[in-house]
Design an enzyme around this catalytic site. Structure first.
Site, short mmCIF file in Angstrom:
data_model
loop_
_atom_site.label_atom_id
_atom_site.label_comp_id
_atom_site.label_asym_id
_atom_site.label_seq_id
_atom_site.Cartn_x
_atom_site.Cartn_y
_atom_site.Cartn_z
N ARG A 89 -14.51 76.96 1.82
CA ARG A 89 -13.74 76.33 2.97
C ARG A 89 -13.30 77.46 3.88
O ARG A 89 -12.59 78.35 3.07
CB ARG A 89 -12.99 75.24 2.28
N GLU A 94 -4.50 73.08 12.67
CA GLU A 94 -5.60 73.28 11.34
C GLU A 94 -6.81 72.54 11.42
O GLU A 94 -6.35 71.11 10.94
CB GLU A 94 -4.59 73.39 10.07
N ASP A 120 -2.21 82.07 -5.38
CA ASP A 120 -0.83 82.47 -4.48
C ASP A 120 0.01 83.22 -4.43
O ASP A 120 -0.08 84.21 -4.83
CB ASP A 120 0.44 80.82 -5.19
N TYR A 148 -8.20 80.54 -6.27
CA TYR A 148 -6.89 80.53 -5.16
C TYR A 148 -5.63 80.97 -5.62
O TYR A 148 -5.77 80.46 -6.98
CB TYR A 148 -7.31 78.97 -4.90
N ARG A 184 -3.64 66.53 -10.71
CA ARG A 184 -2.30 65.68 -10.96
C ARG A 184 -1.79 65.38 -9.39
O ARG A 184 -2.46 66.09 -8.14
CB ARG A 184 -1.18 66.30 -11.92
N ARG A 205 7.98 61.94 -7.12
CA ARG A 205 9.19 62.10 -7.71
C ARG A 205 10.22 60.45 -7.27
O ARG A 205 10.29 60.56 -6.44
CB ARG A 205 10.25 63.18 -6.95
N ARG A 229 -3.86 69.58 9.52
CA ARG A 229 -1.33 69.82 10.20
C ARG A 229 -1.97 70.05 11.78
O ARG A 229 -2.88 71.30 12.16
CB ARG A 229 -0.86 70.46 8.53
#
Length: 366
Positions: A248, A299, A349, A347, A171, A175, A279
């Protein structure tokens, strides 16, 4: 040699939460860390009075009230809101994709106009998307894909979007409001004074050795504790007996600039393919800094090779099948408990790491 209740391999956030719980339970911990510092990837280095996120931008966000209350019991968090911008060949767009983005891109002002354009562009993909490019266009249309998804994603993965599997992008948040807040979570912010304050508080009372490779003298360390919590790479623990898991990684170029404000925001994504970095982070904006100088980090996303820091698991079918073999082997270990981003090949958070470690602590006592 001193004997411990727990040896914690790796001094990242997962181990830190385990160490704190162990202390509350009156248990002793020895923490072994390969690097020269504790804190794992949330470690901050002070440069020019600025807390520099040494391993990339870490913005704490969660909707888990238990986790939010937990971290705030150690350090106060500021009101930082993640509102990155994208730079496409000098054109600046707000992220995530919202009405500010669409207004800039198409010169429109209403949600109805934006929806009509996106729906029309999405319709060029018929049937099941065959690759990431088709998947992205089916989600957000060609204009947004070409300017804000394609180049960034290709730099991240080192391959053309047409060669990447569609499941990588399930996804893309769109917004139809003028809202630049990247996260939907109830709570977000940065610890005032940097993440080291949180890490130091969590590890307080534990014995810590840095610059130590647990695997180089595994038997020696194993004999010194009742249980081992291992947060390193699971395939390395088992000497790659089934083969190597893929990652990665990210390379950083950090520099001090003689200006008080370089880009006006903490995070700028460079979404064209020609700019080699993905970035630029300007660290002072995480804490609303007013220092006379600034520190930026560029980066670069690259394939992981041994000796590099593994960042992102390559979650394709091949690697998941390989990880399952290691997971089954790990579950047969009586003394060793595997957790965290590398131990679970996942991964995470930060809030999910903390929640996982809280559950891990409960599992250690079953």
């Amino acid at each position: 040699m001193k004997h411990y209740d727990y040896i914690l391999v790796g001094a990242g956030l997962y181990s830190a939460v385990i160490a704190w719980h162990a202390k509350q339970a009156g248990k002793s911990c020895l923490v072994l860390e390969r690097r020269s510092h504790i804190g794992g990837n949330i470690y901050c280095e002070e440069i020019e009075g600025i807390n520099v996120h040494k391993y990339g931008a870490h913005i704490f966000h969660t909707s888990d009230r238990k986790v939010w209350d937990f971290v705030n019991s150690f350090v106060e968090f500021n009101r930082y809101t993640n509102s990155p911008v994208a730079n496409y060949k000098g054109e600046i767009y707000n992220m995530p994709f919202n009405m500010n983005t669409f207004s800039r891109m198409w010169g429109i002002s209403t949600p109805q106009e934006a929806k009509a354009i996106i729906d029309k562009q999405k319709s060029e993909i018929t049937g099941e998307p065959k690759n990431l490019e088709e998947q992205a266009i089916a989600l957000v249309g060609r204009d947004i894909y070409e300017k804000l998804v394609k180049g960034y994603t290709e730099k991240q993965w080192g391959r053309d979007c047409s060669e990447l599997p569609s499941f990588i992008i399930k996804r893309l948040p769109v917004r139809f409001t003028y809202d630049n807040n990247y996260f939907n979570d109830l709570y977000q912010g940065i610890p005032i004074g940097g993440y080291n304050k949180l890490i130091d508080a969590l590890f307080e009372g534990a014995d810590i050795k840095t610059g130590v490779d647990f695997l180089a003298e595994k038997e020696k360390w194993m004999s010194m504790a009742d249980k081992v919590v291992y947060t390193g790479a699971i395939d390395e623990y088992f000497e790659y007996c089934f083969g190597k898991l893929e990652y990665r990684t990210v390379r950083f170029e950090t520099e001090v600039l003689d200006t008080d404000n370089y880009q006006g925001v903490a995070v700028v994504n460079y979404t064209d393919r020609e700019t080699p970095y993905t970035r630029v982070i300007e660290h002072k904006h995480f804490e609303f800094g007013t220092q006379p100088k600034t520190v930026i980090s560029k980066e670069y996303s690259t394939d992981w090779k041994e000796g590099m820091e593994p960042y992102y698991p390559v979650n394709n079918e091949k690697n998941q099948m390989l990880y399952q073999k290691y997971r089954e082997k790990a579950q047969q270990q009586e003394k060793v408990f595997f957790g965290g981003r590398l131990g679970e090949y996942k991964y995470y958070d930060m809030d999910k790491v903390i929640a996982s470690a809280m559950n891990g602590w409960e599992a250690l006592h079953r």
